[in-house]
Design a protein around this motif. Structure first.
Motif, PDB file in Angstrom:
ATOM      1  N   ALA A  53      46.087  37.005  45.074  1.00  0.00           N
ATOM      2  CA  ALA A  53      45.855  37.383  43.678  1.00  0.00           C
ATOM      3  C   ALA A  53      44.516  38.093  43.479  1.00  0.00           C
ATOM      4  O   ALA A  53      44.416  39.024  42.685  1.00  0.00           O
ATOM      5  CB  ALA A  53      45.916  36.149  42.788  1.00  0.00           C
ATOM      6  N   TYR A  54      43.484  37.644  44.189  1.00  0.00           N
ATOM      7  CA  TYR A  54      42.133  38.168  43.947  1.00  0.00           C
ATOM      8  C   TYR A  54      41.601  39.046  45.073  1.00  0.00           C
ATOM      9  O   TYR A  54      40.579  39.701  44.923  1.00  0.00           O
ATOM     10  CB  TYR A  54      41.151  37.003  43.723  1.00  0.00           C
ATOM     11  N   GLY A  55      42.239  39.034  46.237  1.00  0.00           N
ATOM     12  CA  GLY A  55      41.744  39.796  47.390  1.00  0.00           C
ATOM     13  C   GLY A  55      40.504  39.134  47.965  1.00  0.00           C
ATOM     14  O   GLY A  55      40.304  37.931  47.834  1.00  0.00           O
ATOM     15  N   PHE A  56      39.660  39.929  48.619  1.00  0.00           N
ATOM     16  CA  PHE A  56      38.396  39.409  49.153  1.00  0.00           C
ATOM     17  C   PHE A  56      37.361  39.378  48.046  1.00  0.00           C
ATOM     18  O   PHE A  56      37.328  40.262  47.186  1.00  0.00           O
ATOM     19  CB  PHE A  56      37.866  40.299  50.291  1.00  0.00           C
ATOM     20  N   GLY A  57      36.502  38.378  48.101  1.00  0.00           N
ATOM     21  CA  GLY A  57      35.446  38.311  47.111  1.00  0.00           C
ATOM     22  C   GLY A  57      34.449  37.220  47.435  1.00  0.00           C
ATOM     23  O   GLY A  57      34.690  36.365  48.297  1.00  0.00           O
ATOM     24  N   LEU A  58      33.328  37.264  46.769  1.00  0.00           N
ATOM     25  CA  LEU A  58      32.317  36.224  46.868  1.00  0.00           C
ATOM     26  C   LEU A  58      32.503  35.295  45.673  1.00  0.00           C
ATOM     27  O   LEU A  58      32.388  35.725  44.524  1.00  0.00           O
ATOM     28  CB  LEU A  58      30.915  36.837  46.867  1.00  0.00           C
ATOM     29  N   THR A  59      32.813  34.051  45.963  1.00  0.00           N
ATOM     30  CA  THR A  59      33.197  33.109  44.922  1.00  0.00           C
ATOM     31  C   THR A  59      32.510  31.771  45.169  1.00  0.00           C
ATOM     32  O   THR A  59      32.382  31.351  46.326  1.00  0.00           O
ATOM     33  CB  THR A  59      34.729  32.891  44.950  1.00  0.00           C
ATOM     34  N   PRO A  60      32.086  31.079  44.108  1.00  0.00           N
ATOM     35  CA  PRO A  60      31.565  29.719  44.308  1.00  0.00           C
ATOM     36  C   PRO A  60      32.611  28.828  44.988  1.00  0.00           C
ATOM     37  O   PRO A  60      33.821  28.965  44.744  1.00  0.00           O
ATOM     38  CB  PRO A  60      31.268  29.232  42.885  1.00  0.00           C
ATOM     39  N   ARG A  61      32.159  27.936  45.828  1.00  0.00           N
ATOM     40  CA  ARG A  61      33.044  27.108  46.639  1.00  0.00           C
ATOM     41  C   ARG A  61      34.036  26.302  45.791  1.00  0.00           C
ATOM     42  O   ARG A  61      35.181  26.129  46.161  1.00  0.00           O
ATOM     43  CB  ARG A  61      32.209  26.166  47.505  1.00  0.00           C
TER      44      ARG A  61
END
Length: 144
Positions: A53-61
């Motif tokens: 849904a979101y692909g690659f990304g930097l996200t909080p754990r």
């Protein structure tokens, strides 16, 4: 005191050296990915995520766990750990067959811990091995 390789071990050394070179490159690449991951995790307080849904990304754990996405940071961490084990095993076999000092074994082992060092060893270790093999394969001089 290093004794040098035995003539019987030369074919094994050549095979292990080829595998070591591949291992040094792959381990080095994953170590660089690990450095990027550590900067993201501890500097920016985010992990690398992948989901359809979101692909690659930097996200909080916490969000990664809530979404059920793949935590790429953990994949990089685990993969580098196992690749380093393979790197160490090949380093051990080179050390054993070439009969080097234990200090050299420890020095080469740093290649999977210090970024970019494994790329240096990918070029320098074959030179060291070729020098050792040249001593073994050189025809012995017979006094007349």
């Amino acid at each position: 005191m290093p004794l040098g390789p035995r003539p019987d071990d030369v074919p094994r050394i050549r095979l292990v050296l080829k595998l070591f070179r591949v291992s040094a490159i792959v381990t080095g690449v994953f170590l660089l990915l690990l450095v990027v991951m550590m900067v993201a995790r501890y500097g920016l307080l985010v992990d690398i995520e992948y989901s359809d849904a979101y692909g690659f990304g930097l996200t909080p754990r916490e969000l990664i766990e809530e979404r059920g996405s793949l935590n790429v940071s953990l994949v990089i961490l685990t993969t580098h750990g196992w690749l380093y084990v393979v790197y160490l095993a090949l380093n051990f076999l080179l050390w054993r067959f070439a009969r080097w000092s234990f200090g050299r074994f420890l020095f080469i082992a740093l290649g999977g811990i210090i970024p970019l060092l494994s790329f240096f060893f990918e070029f320098s270790v074959p030179r060291w091995v070729r020098a050792e093999l040249a001593k073994v394969e050189a025809p012995s001089e017979v006094p007349a």
